[in-house]
Design a protein around this motif. Structure first.
Motif, PDB file in Angstrom:
ATOM      1  N   GLY A 135       2.835 -23.737 -51.626  1.00 62.54           N
ATOM      2  CA  GLY A 135       1.871 -22.708 -51.270  1.00 62.54           C
ATOM      3  C   GLY A 135       0.967 -23.037 -50.108  1.00 62.54           C
ATOM      4  O   GLY A 135       0.072 -22.270 -49.792  1.00 62.54           O
ATOM      5  N   GLY A 183      -6.229 -13.882 -46.758  1.00 61.73           N
ATOM      6  CA  GLY A 183      -6.318 -12.559 -47.358  1.00 61.73           C
ATOM      7  C   GLY A 183      -4.991 -11.905 -47.665  1.00 61.73           C
ATOM      8  O   GLY A 183      -4.938 -10.718 -47.971  1.00 61.73           O
ATOM      9  N   PRO A 236      -2.803 -18.231 -42.382  1.00 60.39           N
ATOM     10  CA  PRO A 236      -3.223 -19.489 -43.007  1.00 60.39           C
ATOM     11  C   PRO A 236      -3.670 -19.266 -44.442  1.00 60.39           C
ATOM     12  O   PRO A 236      -3.854 -18.129 -44.883  1.00 60.39           O
TER      13      PRO A 236
HETATM   14  N1  LIG Z   1     -12.369 -12.439 -56.681  1.00 60.01           N
HETATM   15  C1  LIG Z   1     -12.720 -13.179 -55.606  1.00 60.01           C
HETATM   16  N2  LIG Z   1     -13.995 -13.608 -55.489  1.00 60.01           N
HETATM   17  C2  LIG Z   1     -14.360 -14.353 -54.428  1.00 60.01           C
HETATM   18  N3  LIG Z   1     -13.544 -14.712 -53.452  1.00 60.01           N
HETATM   19  C3  LIG Z   1     -12.262 -14.318 -53.501  1.00 60.01           C
HETATM   20  C4  LIG Z   1     -11.781 -13.550 -54.592  1.00 60.01           C
HETATM   21  N4  LIG Z   1     -10.475 -13.310 -54.396  1.00 60.01           N
HETATM   22  C5  LIG Z   1     -10.150 -13.919 -53.229  1.00 60.01           C
HETATM   23  N5  LIG Z   1     -11.221 -14.520 -52.688  1.00 60.01           N
HETATM   24  C6  LIG Z   1     -11.254 -15.243 -51.425  1.00 60.01           C
HETATM   25  O1  LIG Z   1     -10.679 -14.433 -50.447  1.00 60.01           O
HETATM   26  C7  LIG Z   1      -9.895 -15.177 -49.550  1.00 60.01           C
HETATM   27  C8  LIG Z   1      -8.511 -14.585 -49.440  1.00 60.01           C
HETATM   28  O2  LIG Z   1      -7.757 -14.927 -50.585  1.00 60.01           O
HETATM   29  P1  LIG Z   1      -6.209 -14.629 -50.718  1.00 60.01           P
HETATM   30  O3  LIG Z   1      -5.813 -15.021 -52.063  1.00 60.01           O
HETATM   31  O4  LIG Z   1      -5.948 -13.256 -50.310  1.00 60.01           O
HETATM   32  O5  LIG Z   1      -5.595 -15.642 -49.665  1.00 60.01           O
HETATM   33  P2  LIG Z   1      -4.078 -15.834 -49.259  1.00 60.01           P
HETATM   34  O6  LIG Z   1      -3.948 -15.354 -47.877  1.00 60.01           O
HETATM   35  O7  LIG Z   1      -3.193 -15.264 -50.240  1.00 60.01           O
HETATM   36  O8  LIG Z   1      -3.966 -17.419 -49.231  1.00 60.01           O
HETATM   37  P3  LIG Z   1      -2.790 -18.357 -49.758  1.00 60.01           P
HETATM   38  O9  LIG Z   1      -1.790 -18.414 -48.683  1.00 60.01           O
HETATM   39  O10 LIG Z   1      -3.448 -19.677 -49.889  1.00 60.01           O
HETATM   40  O11 LIG Z   1      -2.281 -17.824 -50.988  1.00 60.01           O
HETATM   41  C9  LIG Z   1      -9.896 -16.599 -50.049  1.00 60.01           C
HETATM   42  O12 LIG Z   1     -10.746 -17.370 -49.262  1.00 60.01           O
HETATM   43  C10 LIG Z   1     -10.404 -16.496 -51.459  1.00 60.01           C
HETATM   44  O13 LIG Z   1     -11.172 -17.627 -51.797  1.00 60.01           O
END
Ligand SMILES: Nc1ncnc2c1ncn2[C@@H]1O[C@H](COP(=O)(O)OP(=O)(O)OP(=O)(O)O)[C@@H](O)[C@H]1O
Ligand SMILES: Nc1ncnc2c1ncn2[C@@H]1O[C@H](COP(=O)(O)OP(=O)(O)OP(=O)(O)O)[C@@H](O)[C@H]1O
Ligand SMILES: [Mg+2]
Ligand SMILES: [Mg+2]
Lengths: 339, 248, 266, 288, 398
Positions: free
Chosen positions: B177, C51, C47
């Motif tokens: 991941g 999001g 990265p």
């Molecule tokens: N319920 C929440 N409360 C606070 N912050 C959140 C919440 N959900 C997500 N975040 C924050 O929002 C940002 C985006 O999260 P997301 O899970 O969409 O990342 P991602 O792009 O899927 O990353 P990865 O590749 O690591 O899975 C992260 O920094 C996460 O900490």
């Protein structure tokens, strides 16, 4: 059991259970006996017990109580282990069932063979309605809210002084024949046990278990989990209401104490002792705990202490539950093999 | 310094590890590669002693029976019967698979809990080091662990393991991941950790590409047995390995 | 539930416009827009913490976006409950795998097969009528890489290793006979050889008319499939286009790889 | 005015009752349903020491706390450890133990209203025209102090943090060198001591009765859950909400409806905030 | 000879349970020592079978008590049921069961609800086996409490009444009735009764209110032990109103003085029947008190002591006159009983099987209201048996 070097204990299934298109392939009389044996023991045992106990009328009536608690325990087990809603509010179901049945009986003069089914169905519906806003709650939060319901119901009836207030509903019709009094609870337990065991192994049951495991994934599968949970609560609370309705006719009385914590706790204890998630286990648990509690009655105030100690003993020494343990011993045998 | 001999693990009647032996010298990086269900996680759990705990829990619930065999020694002492906490105190720290971070604690608190075995100075120093490897964490110290994204959680889990001052760090699928850049950086940091902090590392991965270049010695697990073993070059030159782990 | 046939519309299958989401001060998504055409495979990269998963959650209704619009087949689905969205044929996998741990692998599929949508459509490849669910479930698992005659499909999901769980996630979506599947990191945790079997599978899905959005960190494999990618960084869409071109954009390079060294490694 | 003053007193009382339970549940996810029993036990022991050995209050209290702590630790070590992780079994086992203790005390003669502890300080004063006895003021002060201490312990000390980690993910805690069984013993002992402390402070206001055990348990659970699991601020807020709800209904609707209103307040709070006032449980569990 | 089994379903961990248990055991011991009961030609001893019904424990379901009664009848082969069940609900709930099993039962502790004997009066044939030998609430209120209050008011010129009750049926009914009657009699009743849930431990809000409203008498109707806290608070706050316990379990017990460290002085309490506190209602009264004290080390405690004691004697009398243990015959004999007992003349109302009350021990069963004075329970009402006069606390005197 001595630990042997370079050997390990192996467990092997005794029965040759082959699942083929939804039926068990049964190969011989031995097999059939193996499968049917335990079930038949339970059914015949329960059906014959009242006859065996004719000389001990008191124990006959205890058996009725066993069945009533069994219904509650099975209802708890179903909701907690197949749907993931741990309800500490069993007493609420009992109370609702008891009040509906007794009020129908006393106010409208309906006979008990009518009021009991009515209380079961409408009580279930009423309980489901009450629990509806709480369905999205999870885990302990649901447990606590459900615990509040019986307390609240009792308080409301008391404060508003409705349905006979603290005195309860008097003059409820009792069972006219002792045959009915003894066999109605037993029959209910057996039939509902059969029904629930079928249900949880059907696809609907699996979906409910899915809700317990992981409701997010169920949502992602396009299923409305609130509807499912409501359905499950309905089934479970109907069982509880049935227990309550039976109880009020056995006691010829319904009242506030039908909402007492005991009706929530004892079935749970029975479930833990008997083996949770087995549905039969809770019945077994009641068959042990209720008579034990009766035997201890002579101890007076010490009774609860003794009871609590016995209960703790069961939980500690067979933490998996009797039924789980027995089923494993029955279905599998163990042997030592070389590594 | 660390040696495991003839490890066998049964889940009930299923053999998950079959006579696996493995050794790790001082300041070495060992790679354990294998496809799905090869038994990598099982191996890591066994080395860290978590398997004992799993067995205990299973026994309590009356479920399947887990059998463990084999010898594990760490710095000259036999530890196969030692509780996980004892092994951790000795310096064997596992960073478990599927990022088991503490969801209700903030990132900082996760790291603080991780430093349970460390002294205050060590903790402070390591904290900075963790933020150095994973700058992304520094920006989100107050966020609850459970809300982090998958990759952030993975970083946090590794960081937390570092906080426990490992002498032997066991990483179970650390790359899962992570974005490619972080993967690369992590691989580099693993090497750095080994060199700067005098730590040995055992990495279990199925995605061998980023890890392969940094290992000193490697094992290939298949169906619970170590089928190939050798130094980095040896493995990289092995055609079967190349085929299976680098694609074409 | 009986849904009216969607109006024939010539617009995109899925239209995301200006979607934003904050979590108590964290801007997880800001004004993300894109269109998805039927039959496409679209990649979403970025990265960690950029999001991506949040975007998936917003589209599938698991979180409610603060602002913006999401249209699926011409109908606004923003604010709809997740199960309703899934019922429309828009499903997703979970990055942190969420199988039903207490059930055997194949029984995991009974649950989607039980859903109204699967009953209507007959499940993956089903011709409108759903057969025996157990059989269908094992069929689906076989297609997706569980050996039918091995013990694997019948094992409890809790003892399955990561790789199988990832595939089980996908299978759960397929059982619904979906139109769009959003895969959140289905490739991570798969070994090279397994990947080799997954890639053709994805291609096959595309050929069957399933539209795919793939959130991935395994760029090599993704780029072999995806015809278009969007790149997120700090919740913003910073690039969109054909993979090779996107990767050349300096902002993407900067955000995603930081340095040339890393880039060359990838 | 009296509403505010007695509201505060009532709220702090509730918070005190809940402290021990919240501690154990918050840090080791063990619903200690013997909480109320430990509460009564301490009170009874203190009474026993004072009356049998005529030791002074302080010593008696100390002795009682010590014994309660040991009882709590043993309870975990001998019994609960075997059902660890099976939430329902834990509840039933600890409830059964609590029942045994409580009913044992009753059998041992703890009945009727004749068992009382003397207040630390006798007499009363009036604050802004409202008569308040010193013991109640003491309750508020000690309550605030204990909440603060506990907060510090859980969030700032190594042991507290380790406990917290163990509660959230036992296996992960194991990998970090936290010995989960020992930690749970520690937390149970601590929780028991806190239950006892509450008893020593609160009991002089009333008498030592078995029923108090059940009452305290229900209140503790309610406060802990309404506040949100593991949240200290939450627990304190919840104590205030429930506490004031009670006093207000007492004044407006009559004590008659006290329980009804408190229960409804609990239910509504939870329906509106499904993981309690300050809990994030639901969001965390639903984060995908 | 075979013993006659007396089944006693009592909540033995509570005052109103153990008072009955002790009194019954005392009576049985006396009777057996004197040779037993004359049944026809043979003398048979009594045997007591007590079962703990736990019905006074809050939260224990009434069905527990019913099972207890069933067990006494079906398994212990009890010939008669004496004493309980204690809680009104339980006693009411047990009526159909007792009627079905045709067991003569004499209720003697706990249950005060008038509903009990009214139910009997409604279907006298069905419930002809059910008697109550202790007082009931209506008489208590109209026959004793109200006159006593009026006396009090006249003597000290008090007329502002404040009512605090426990959240249980009998208390609410009782409190309501008292309020209504006192209003009619010209007293000022301050607001609605303040109701406390069972187990309440803080009464300050109510007491403050009483003070604010310038109450002069606080009427208390609570059967929970926590009431002693109320009196402590009352004393600590120096509330200038006299506490008058119509039912006040905590203050009935001799141990009350110690429990409140004397802070409960001046509290008035009603103990339903004479003999539950020392006085000279009949020659038998002090004999009973002494015997009780000798056997159990305390003076008679709750309001079920003297009546439970008398229940055994009444039963003995009835059996001897009936000459058999047959339920119908014993019930008939009980109906015709006329016995000079501990608290006066014992007769049952022919329709409702309720013991006939009176203010004069020569006419019927008399009640008792006493006041705590200097560590002693001084009987102050009814005048015929009083041993002292009501006093006011110093902070009430102007
Ligand atoms: N319920 C929440 N409360 C606070 N912050 C959140 C919440 N959900 C997500 N975040 C924050 O929002 C940002 C985006 O999260 P997301 O899970 O969409 O990342 P991602 O792009 O899927 O990353 P990865 O590749 O690591 O899975 C992260 O920094 C996460 O900490
Ligand atoms: N608790 C368990 N009970 C039964 N079987 C198990 C259990 N845990 C693992 N297994 C089985 O043991 C084998 C090895 O699993 P393991 O988790 O070690 O694989 P892995 O190499 O880590 O795979 P992955 O890379 O997918 O995580 C698998 O076949 C798995 O199904
Ligand atoms: Mg693994
Ligand atoms: Mg993500």
């Amino acid at each position: 059991m001595a630990k042997r070097a370079n050997q390990r204990k192996e467990r092997i299934d005794r029965g040759i259970k082959v699942r083929a298109d939804g039926v068990y392939a049964i190969s011989s009389w031995q097999e059939i006996g193996f499968l049917v044996g335990p079930r038949l023991t339970l059914i015949l045992g329960l059906l014959l017990l009242p006859l065996v106990l004719t000389t001990a009328p008191y124990w006959q009536s205890v058996l009725g109580i066993v069945c009533i608690y069994s219904l509650l325990a099975v209802s708890f087990d179903f909701l907690a282990h197949y749907v993931g809603l741990v309800s500490l509010g069993g007493a609420f179901f009992v109370g609702v069932g008891a009040y509906i049945s007794s009020l129908l009986n006393v106010e409208l003069g309906l006979p008990l063979f009518v009021t009991i089914p009515l209380a079961t169905v409408f009580g279930g519906a009423f309980c489901t309605l009450c629990f509806w806003p709480c369905l999205p709650l999870r885990g302990v939060y649901f447990a606590i809210v459900s615990l509040m319901f019986p307390l609240l119901a009792a308080r409301v009836i008391e404060a508003l002084d409705i349905f006979g207030g603290t005195d309860g509903v008097l003059g409820v019709e009792g069972f006219s024949s002792s045959f009915a009094e003894h066999y109605l609870p037993i029959a209910s337990v057996l039939v509902l046990l059969f029904f629930l065991r079928r249900l949880v192994n059907e696809d609907l049951g699996l979906v409910l278990r899915g809700v317990k495991d992981n409701d997010q994934a169920v949502k992602a599968s396009g299923i409305n989990i609130n509807h499912l949970k409501a359905l499950a609560v309905f089934i479970s609370s109907s069982l509880g209401c049935l227990a309550g309705a039976l109880l009020c006719h056995v006691n010829m009385w319904a009242g506030l104490s039908q909402f007492a914590l005991d009706f929530s706790i004892l079935p749970i204890a029975a479930t833990v002792v008997g083996g949770s998630g087995t549905l039969v286990g809770p019945v077994l648990g009641c068959l042990i705990l209720v008579p034990v509690s009766e035997l201890l009655r002579d101890f007076g105030t010490l009774r609860i202490v003794a009871y609590a100690v016995i209960l703790t003993g069961f939980i500690v020494f067979k933490s998996e539950g009797l039924m789980t343990y027995a089923a494993r011993k029955y279905n599998q045998f163990e042997r030592w093999v070389d590594i | 310094m660390f040696e495991a001999n003839g490890l066998m693990v049964f889940y009930e009647n299923m053999l998950a590890l079959n006579n696996v032996s493995l050794a790790c010298g001082n300041e070495q990086i060992i790679g354990v590669f294998g496809a799905n269900s090869a038994g990598k996680s099982t191996l890591m759990y066994t080395l860290a002693g978590i398997m004992l705990d799993i067995r205990k829990k299973e026994q309590m619930a009356g479920g399947e029976r887990i059998t463990l065999r084999g010898e594990i020694s760490f710095q000259g002492e036999r530890v196969e019967d030692a509780k996980p906490s004892v092994r951790a105190k000795a310096g064997i720290i596992l960073c478990p698979e599927r990022r088991r971070i503490f969801p209700e604690s903030s990132v900082l608190e996760n790291l603080e809990i991780g430093s349970y075995l460390a002294t205050r100075e060590q903790a402070e120093e390591t904290l900075e080091y963790v933020f150095e490897i994973f700058p992304a964490l520094k920006a989100i110290t107050r966020r609850l662990g459970g809300f982090l994204s998958g990759g952030e959680q993975q970083m946090l889990a590794i960081g937390r393991a570092l906080m426990a001052q490992p002498k032997l760090l066991l990483l179970d699928e650390p790359l899962l991941g992570l974005s490619p850049a972080i993967q690369y950086l992590l691989a580099k940091s693993i090497k750095e950790i080994k060199e700067q902090r005098k730590t040995s590392v055992i990495v279990a991965e199925q995605y061998a590409r980023p890890i392969m270049p940094i290992i000193d010695h490697g094992y290939i697990l298949e169906n619970g047995s170590a089928v190939v073993e050798g130094g980095r070059r040896e493995l990289m030159d092995n055609p079967d390995v190349k085929n299976a782990y680098f694609g074409t | 539930m009986n849904f009216k046939k969607p109006k024939p519309n010539n617009g995109p299958l899925l239209k995301v416009s200006d979607v934003s989401k904050t979590f108590g001060g964290v801007q997880a998504l800001s004004n993300v827009s894109f269109n998805l055409e039927k039959g496409q495979i679209m990649g979403v990269i970025g990265p960690n913490g950029s999001g991506k998963t949040t975007l998936v959650n917003a589209i599938t209704g698991f979180i409610r976006a603060d602002s913006g619009a999401i249209e699926y087949q011409g109908r606004n689905i923003l604010g709809m409950a997740p199960h309703k969205i899934a019922d429309l044929g828009l499903t997703r996998t979970f990055q942190v795998m969420r199988p039903y741990y207490s059930l055997p692998a194949y029984k995991n599929l009974i649950i989607p097969l039980f859903s109204p949508r699967a009953r209507r459509t007959g499940g993956w490849r089903g011709g409108g009528k759903l057969g025996d669910r157990d059989t269908v479930a094992v069929d689906i698992l076989e297609e997706i890489g569980f050996e039918r005659d091995s013990y694997v499909p019948y094992k409890s999901a809790s003892s399955l290793p990561t790789g199988y769980l990832k595939r089980l996630e996908l299978a759960r979506c397929l059982a619904l006979r979906p139109e769009v599947v959003i895969c959140d990191e289905v490739f991570s945790g798969l070994s090279m050889s397994e990947m080799a079997s997954m890639l053709p599978l994805m291609e096959r899905l595309q050929m069957e008319g399933i539209t795919l959005i793939m959130v991935e960190h395994r760029l090599r494999e993704l780029f072999r499939l995806a015809t278009r990618v969007i790149v997120l960084n700090f919740g913003r869409k910073i690039a969109e286009g054909v993979p090779d071109e996107v990767m050349e954009e300096p902002e993407v390079k900067e955000a995603y790889f930081g340095s040339e060294e890393v880039f060359s490694y990838v | 005015m009296d509403i505010i003053i007695y509201g505060i007193i009532n709220s702090v009382t509730l918070a005190l009752m809940a402290l021990g339970f919240t501690l154990v549940y918050g840090v080791s996810r063990l619903p200690n349903f013997a909480h109320g029993a430990l509460y009564v036990l301490t009170g009874f022991l203190a009474w026993f020491f004072i009356n049998q050995f005529t030791v002074n209050y302080f010593l008696a209290g100390l002795g009682a706390l010590l014994i309660t702590g040991v009882v709590g630790a043993l309870m975990y070590h001998l019994i609960l450890v075997r059902v660890r992780g099976m939430a329902i079994s834990e509840i039933i086992a600890s409830y059964a133990i609590g029942l045994a203790i409580l009913e044992g005390l009753r059998y041992g003669g703890l009945k009727g209203g004749t068992y009382v502890l003397r207040p630390f300080v006798d007499g009363s004063t009036s604050i802004l025209g409202v008569p308040v006895d010193y013991q109640r003021i003491l309750v508020v002060v000690l309550g605030a102090l204990l909440v603060g201490m506990l907060w510090f312990f859980v969030n700032k000390t190594r042991l507290g943090l380790a406990l917290k980690g163990m509660a959230q993910d036992e296996r992960a805690a194991l990998t970090l060198g936290i010995d989960s069984d020992r930690m749970a013993v520690v937390s149970m002992a601590l929780g028991s001591v806190f239950a006892g402390l509450a008893a020593l402070v609160l009991m002089p206001l009333g008498n030592i009765a078995v029923e108090a055990g059940y009452h305290v348990l229900i209140m503790a659970v309610a406060v802990c859950i309404v506040g949100g699991l593991g949240s200290w601020t939450g627990a304190v807020f919840a104590a205030f909400i429930i506490g004031f709800a009670q006093i207000l209904t007492d004044v407006i609707l009559g004590a008659h409806f006290q329980v009804v209103v408190a229960l409804i307040a609990i239910i509504i709070t939870l329906i509106l905030r499904p993981s309690g006032l300050f809990g994030r449980q639901k969001e965390l569990e639903e984060r995908v | 000879a075979d013993p006659i089994v007396l089944g006693c379903p009592l909540s033995t961990a509570f005052l109103y349970g153990w008072d009955a248990e002790r009194a019954i055991k005392l009576a049985v011991e006396e009777i057996n020592k004197a040779g037993g009961v004359q049944v026809g030609k043979e003398k048979r001893p009594f045997k007591v079978e007590v079962i703990d019904t736990r019905d006074l424990e809050p939260g224990v379901p009434v069905s527990e008590a019913l099972l207890g009664v069933k067990k006494l009848i079906l398994q212990k082969n009890a010939d008669f049921i004496l004493g309980g069940p204690i809680r009104s609900e339980a006693a009411l709930a047990a009526m159909p069961l007792l009627a079905k099993e045709k067991k003569v039962s004499i209720l003697s502790s706990g249950t005060l609800t008038p509903k009990y004997h009214k139910t009997v009066a409604k279907s006298p044939e069905k419930y002809k086996y059910l008697f109550r030998i202790s007082g009931e609430a209506v008489w208590m209120v109209t026959g004793e409490i109200i006159p006593c209050l009026m006396d009090l008011g006249k003597r000290f010129n008090l007329n502002r009444l404040f009512i605090m009750i426990q959240d249980v049926g009998h208390a609410r009914a009782g409190g309501g009735i008292i309020a209504k009657i006192m209003k009619k009699k010209g007293w000022t009743v301050l607001g609605d009764p303040v109701v406390y849930p069972t187990g309440a431990t803080d009464f300050s809000m109510g007491l403050l209110k009483a003070k604010r409203e310038k109450a002069q008498v606080i009427l208390i109707w609570m059967d929970m032990p926590e009431t002693s806290i109320l009196l402590k608070q009352w004393n600590d706050m120096k509330i200038p109103a006299l506490p008058f316990g119509s039912i006040i379990a905590a203050a009935e017990q001799p141990g009350f003085w110690k429990a409140t460290e004397g802070k409960g002085e001046y509290c008035l309490a009603n103990v339903v029947n004479a003999g539950n506190a020392p006085c000279e209602a009949t020659p038998w009264t002090m004999k009973f008190v002494k015997a009780y004290e000798k056997k159990w080390g305390v003076e008679p405690e709750g309001y079920g002591s003297s009546s439970s004691y008398m229940a055994v004697y009444a039963l003995k009398d009835a059996i001897e006159r009936a000459g058999s243990l047959d339920s119908d015959k014993v019930a008939d004999a009980l109906k015709k009983i006329d016995l000079m007992g501990v608290y006066g003349r014992v007769r049952f109302d022919p329709k409702s099987n309720q013991v006939i009350p009176s203010l004069d021990p020569k006419e019927g069963a008399v009640g008792t209201i006493f006041q705590w004075q200097g560590g002693k329970r001084v009987v102050v009402f009814p005048p015929k048996i009083a041993t002292g006069e009501i006093k006011l606390p110093p902070w009430m005197k102007k």
